[in-house]
Design a protein around this motif. Structure first.
Motif, PDB file in Angstrom:
ATOM      1  N   UNK A  17      66.785-108.034  18.222  1.00  0.00           N
ATOM      2  CA  UNK A  17      66.935-106.675  17.705  1.00  0.00           C
ATOM      3  C   UNK A  17      65.715-106.325  16.870  1.00  0.00           C
ATOM      4  N   UNK A  18      65.071-105.222  17.202  1.00  0.00           N
ATOM      5  CA  UNK A  18      63.883-104.784  16.487  1.00  0.00           C
ATOM      6  C   UNK A  18      64.281-103.642  15.569  1.00  0.00           C
ATOM      7  N   UNK A  19      64.787-103.988  14.409  1.00  0.00           N
ATOM      8  CA  UNK A  19      65.303-102.987  13.492  1.00  0.00           C
ATOM      9  C   UNK A  19      64.201-102.078  12.963  1.00  0.00           C
ATOM     10  N   UNK A  20      63.006-102.617  12.761  1.00  0.00           N
ATOM     11  CA  UNK A  20      61.900-101.793  12.267  1.00  0.00           C
ATOM     12  C   UNK A  20      61.540-100.710  13.284  1.00  0.00           C
ATOM     13  N   UNK A  21      61.524-101.044  14.561  1.00  0.00           N
ATOM     14  CA  UNK A  21      61.243-100.040  15.592  1.00  0.00           C
ATOM     15  C   UNK A  21      62.346 -98.995  15.638  1.00  0.00           C
ATOM     16  N   UNK A  22      63.577 -99.424  15.411  1.00  0.00           N
ATOM     17  CA  UNK A  22      64.699 -98.487  15.377  1.00  0.00           C
ATOM     18  C   UNK A  22      64.528 -97.498  14.229  1.00  0.00           C
ATOM     19  N   UNK A  23      64.191 -97.998  13.050  1.00  0.00           N
ATOM     20  CA  UNK A  23      63.995 -97.115  11.905  1.00  0.00           C
ATOM     21  C   UNK A  23      62.815 -96.178  12.115  1.00  0.00           C
ATOM     22  N   UNK A  24      61.728 -96.673  12.689  1.00  0.00           N
ATOM     23  CA  UNK A  24      60.565 -95.827  12.952  1.00  0.00           C
ATOM     24  C   UNK A  24      60.908 -94.700  13.922  1.00  0.00           C
ATOM     25  N   UNK A  25      61.679 -95.005  14.948  1.00  0.00           N
ATOM     26  CA  UNK A  25      62.093 -93.992  15.914  1.00  0.00           C
ATOM     27  C   UNK A  25      62.986 -92.954  15.258  1.00  0.00           C
ATOM     28  N   UNK A  26      63.900 -93.399  14.406  1.00  0.00           N
ATOM     29  CA  UNK A  26      64.801 -92.484  13.709  1.00  0.00           C
ATOM     30  C   UNK A  26      64.021 -91.554  12.788  1.00  0.00           C
ATOM     31  N   UNK A  27      63.088 -92.107  12.027  1.00  0.00           N
ATOM     32  CA  UNK A  27      62.279 -91.292  11.116  1.00  0.00           C
ATOM     33  C   UNK A  27      61.443 -90.295  11.912  1.00  0.00           C
ATOM     34  N   UNK A  28      60.899 -90.721  13.048  1.00  0.00           N
ATOM     35  CA  UNK A  28      60.140 -89.812  13.892  1.00  0.00           C
ATOM     36  C   UNK A  28      60.986 -88.672  14.415  1.00  0.00           C
ATOM     37  N   UNK A  29      62.218 -88.976  14.812  1.00  0.00           N
ATOM     38  CA  UNK A  29      63.124 -87.947  15.305  1.00  0.00           C
ATOM     39  C   UNK A  29      63.470 -86.950  14.204  1.00  0.00           C
ATOM     40  N   UNK A  30      63.773 -87.457  13.016  1.00  0.00           N
ATOM     41  CA  UNK A  30      64.125 -86.572  11.905  1.00  0.00           C
ATOM     42  C   UNK A  30      62.942 -85.675  11.542  1.00  0.00           C
ATOM     43  N   UNK A  31      61.744 -86.236  11.496  1.00  0.00           N
ATOM     44  CA  UNK A  31      60.562 -85.421  11.187  1.00  0.00           C
ATOM     45  C   UNK A  31      60.307 -84.371  12.260  1.00  0.00           C
ATOM     46  N   UNK A  32      60.467 -84.749  13.528  1.00  0.00           N
ATOM     47  CA  UNK A  32      60.257 -83.789  14.608  1.00  0.00           C
ATOM     48  C   UNK A  32      61.283 -82.659  14.525  1.00  0.00           C
ATOM     49  N   UNK A  33      62.524 -82.985  14.236  1.00  0.00           N
ATOM     50  CA  UNK A  33      63.559 -81.956  14.110  1.00  0.00           C
ATOM     51  C   UNK A  33      63.275 -81.044  12.924  1.00  0.00           C
ATOM     52  N   UNK A  34      62.845 -81.625  11.809  1.00  0.00           N
ATOM     53  CA  UNK A  34      62.565 -80.842  10.602  1.00  0.00           C
ATOM     54  C   UNK A  34      61.393 -79.892  10.827  1.00  0.00           C
ATOM     55  N   UNK A  35      60.274 -80.421  11.314  1.00  0.00           N
ATOM     56  CA  UNK A  35      59.093 -79.580  11.499  1.00  0.00           C
ATOM     57  C   UNK A  35      59.270 -78.623  12.675  1.00  0.00           C
ATOM     58  N   UNK A  36      60.036 -79.003  13.673  1.00  0.00           N
ATOM     59  CA  UNK A  36      60.335 -78.097  14.781  1.00  0.00           C
ATOM     60  C   UNK A  36      61.151 -76.910  14.319  1.00  0.00           C
TER      61      UNK A  36
END
Length: 50
Positions: A15-34
């Protein structure tokens, strides 16, 4: 019945938890700035196209 008190996938190897968190943060930022971009575009349309 089987005892389900322990979550097996959270401690499983591979399980790559760091990659999971990075993807989640990227999604949240994309939704916010979008959302901010859409609000700005709609505001400019309301100002200049009416």
């Amino acid at each position: 019945m089987s005892d389900h008190s322990e979550v097996a996938y959270s401690v499983a190897d591979g399980n790559d938890y760091q990659a999971h968190e990075d993807t989640y943060v990227g999604f949240i930022n994309m939704a916010k700035y979008g959302t901010i971009a859409v609000v700005i575009i709609l505001s400019l349309m309301a100002i200049f196209l009416t």
